[in-house]
Design an enzyme around this catalytic site. Structure first.
Site, PDB file in Angstrom:
ATOM      1  NE  ARG A 189     -26.748 -13.220  33.931  1.00 22.43           N
ATOM      2  CZ  ARG A 189     -26.030 -13.313  32.745  1.00 22.43           C
ATOM      3  NH1 ARG A 189     -26.908 -12.875  31.749  1.00 22.43           N
ATOM      4  NH2 ARG A 189     -24.694 -13.802  32.659  1.00 22.43           N
ATOM      5  CD  GLU A 240     -31.706 -18.883  26.825  1.00 21.49           C
ATOM      6  OE1 GLU A 240     -30.606 -18.736  26.517  1.00 21.49           O
ATOM      7  OE2 GLU A 240     -32.424 -18.726  27.768  1.00 21.49           O
ATOM      8  CE  LYS A 283     -24.510 -17.513  33.465  1.00 20.88           C
ATOM      9  NZ  LYS A 283     -24.590 -18.544  32.251  1.00 20.88           N
TER      10      LYS A 283
HETATM   11  N1  PLP Z   1     -28.293 -18.139  27.692  1.00 23.87           N
HETATM   12  C1  PLP Z   1     -27.782 -18.958  28.557  1.00 23.87           C
HETATM   13  C2  PLP Z   1     -28.793 -20.196  28.930  1.00 23.87           C
HETATM   14  C3  PLP Z   1     -26.742 -18.763  29.089  1.00 23.87           C
HETATM   15  O1  PLP Z   1     -26.155 -19.726  30.068  1.00 23.87           O
HETATM   16  C4  PLP Z   1     -25.869 -17.745  28.968  1.00 23.87           C
HETATM   17  C5  PLP Z   1     -24.691 -17.339  29.114  1.00 23.87           C
HETATM   18  O2  PLP Z   1     -24.356 -16.829  30.249  1.00 23.87           O
HETATM   19  C6  PLP Z   1     -26.418 -16.937  27.730  1.00 23.87           C
HETATM   20  C7  PLP Z   1     -27.446 -17.119  27.134  1.00 23.87           C
HETATM   21  C8  PLP Z   1     -25.557 -15.633  27.450  1.00 23.87           C
HETATM   22  O3  PLP Z   1     -25.566 -14.800  28.436  1.00 23.87           O
HETATM   23  P1  PLP Z   1     -24.525 -13.680  28.420  1.00 23.87           P
HETATM   24  O4  PLP Z   1     -24.215 -12.845  27.050  1.00 23.87           O
HETATM   25  O5  PLP Z   1     -24.749 -12.817  29.549  1.00 23.87           O
HETATM   26  O6  PLP Z   1     -23.210 -14.573  28.811  1.00 23.87           O
HETATM   27  C1  COI Z   2     -21.220 -17.895  29.336  1.00 26.44           C
HETATM   28  O1  COI Z   2     -21.400 -17.527  28.331  1.00 26.44           O
HETATM   29  O2  COI Z   2     -20.789 -17.212  30.092  1.00 26.44           O
HETATM   30  C2  COI Z   2     -22.117 -19.204  29.872  1.00 26.44           C
HETATM   31  O3  COI Z   2     -22.142 -19.235  30.929  1.00 26.44           O
HETATM   32  C3  COI Z   2     -22.331 -20.009  28.874  1.00 26.44           C
HETATM   33  C4  COI Z   2     -21.799 -21.544  29.258  1.00 26.44           C
HETATM   34  C5  COI Z   2     -20.390 -22.000  29.035  1.00 26.44           C
HETATM   35  C6  COI Z   2     -22.584 -22.107  30.444  1.00 26.44           C
END
Ligand code: PLP
Ligand code: COI
Length: 340
Positions: A81, A219, A183
């Protein structure tokens, strides 16, 4: 292990001992970096990241399991990612092997900060940014890949108690063609004002609708959204404006493996508010049950406001797998090797 009150951990920064730093000039290949004591560092006032937001972050956790191993959850997915984000922001992608080797080094060096099994995790934060000076709006001439880590507890206050969310009427997180699907650090500051306002009004976070029609859920702040209706799970499809969460992808696989139907589709706010259960998920949020959603004058409370059975079942299996209480059928755990 460090002598700290693990049960008092929240999702906040506790500085640890070591960080990792690698640097590269534009057009050159990444070479492995090194561990350094965790400390402030100096940067040019004209750094690309400070002036134009050329930066990305990742979020991942290292868990201490019941077998007393330290494991990551699908770290290669975070590496990939970040590579996709680097392409989008015109930064040199960090090779997956270098990324994984670096996070292993950081966690190994800070292993005394990994909480005991079931009492938190070591949150690992890789960041990649344009560190070299640049004046015109253009990629920086050099880049830094840095990783720090910190022990954390629950993201939302109250742990597994169901949260109240509010749909943002005035703000969107991302638009088609923008950077919502990666991200990028610049995606987060614009969410602070809506999130602050929601918290001041007593909600845990905001839900964003899509910027085109303002009807479909995208989201929850920094977590993906799921709802359950008549035993079927629905989650917004990845249209490019939604962050492709690794927890989201894992829940889809886990739920299907458990015989549930899962649909990736447009999830209107209306349908979500007519569902039986809802939850949000992410590395930080894990699976956080949603107790109610407010949309203007309308309020939906799911069941009696406590976590629903499908949400609890998925939570138990996801966290069971991460803690090695359950078999890792999918090969998602990646042990942090003993680097001596
Ligand atoms: N959506 C956003 C905007 C995020 O910043 C995150 C965190 O990383 C997620 C969703 C969830 O992603 P993940 O499950 O890879 O942590
Ligand atoms: C995560 O779930 O790791 C995120 O990045 C969410 C937040 C702390 C920005």
């Amino acid at each position: 292990m460090k002598d700290i009150d693990w049960d008092a951990l929240t999702f906040s920064l506790t500085p640890t001992d070591w960080m990792y730093v690698a640097e590269v000039n534009a057009g050159e290949a990444w070479m492995p970096g090194s561990l350094q004591p965790y400390a402030n560092f100096s940067i040019s006032p004209a750094a690309g990241v400070l002036n134009y937001g050329q930066g990305l972050f990742e979020g991942m956790k290292a868990y201490r399991t019941e077998a007393d191993r330290i494991v990551f959850f699908r770290p290669e997915e975070n590496a990939r990612r970040m590579q996709a984000g680097a392409d989008r922001l015109r930064m040199p992608p960090v090779p997956e092997s270098l990324f994984v080797d670096a996070i292993e080094q950081v966690v190994h060096a800070n292993r005394d900060w990994v909480p005991p099994c079931g009492r938190g995790a070591l949150y690992v934060r890789p960041i990649l940014f344009g560190s070299g000076p640049v004046l015109g709006v253009a990629p920086a001439p050099s880049f830094t890949f840095m990783i720090y880590c910190t022990p954390v507890g629950p993201y939302f206050k109250g742990g597994m108690s169901a949260i109240s969310l509010v749909i943002s009427e005035d703000h969107h997180r991302a638009a088609p063609g923008g950077s919502g699907g990666v991200k990028a650090i610049g995606n987060y500051a614009p969410g602070m004002m809506p999130s602050y306002a929601a918290k001041a009004a007593g909600f845990a976070e905001v839900i964003y609708l899509d910027a085109e029609t303002h009807t479909c859920i995208e989201e929850v702040g920094a977590a993906n959204f799921f709802c359950v209706k008549d035993g079927v799970l629905s989650t917004p499809s990845l249209t490019g404006t939604i962050l492709p969460g690794i927890t989201r992808a894992s829940i889809i696989e886990l739920a299907r493996h458990r015989g549930l139907e899962v649909r990736e589709e447009r999830v209107t706010a209306e349908a979500a508010m007519a569902a039986d259960e809802a939850f949000c998920c992410g590395t930080a949020a894990v699976i956080s049950p949603i107790g109610s959603i407010t949309h203007g004058e309308q309020v939906t409370t799911y069941g009696d406001g406590t976590p629903g059975p499908v949400t609890m079942d998925l939570y138990a299996h996801l966290t069971g797998l991460q803690a090695e209480r359950e078999e890792d059928h999918f090969g998602w755990l990646h042990e942090v090797p003993d680097l001596g």
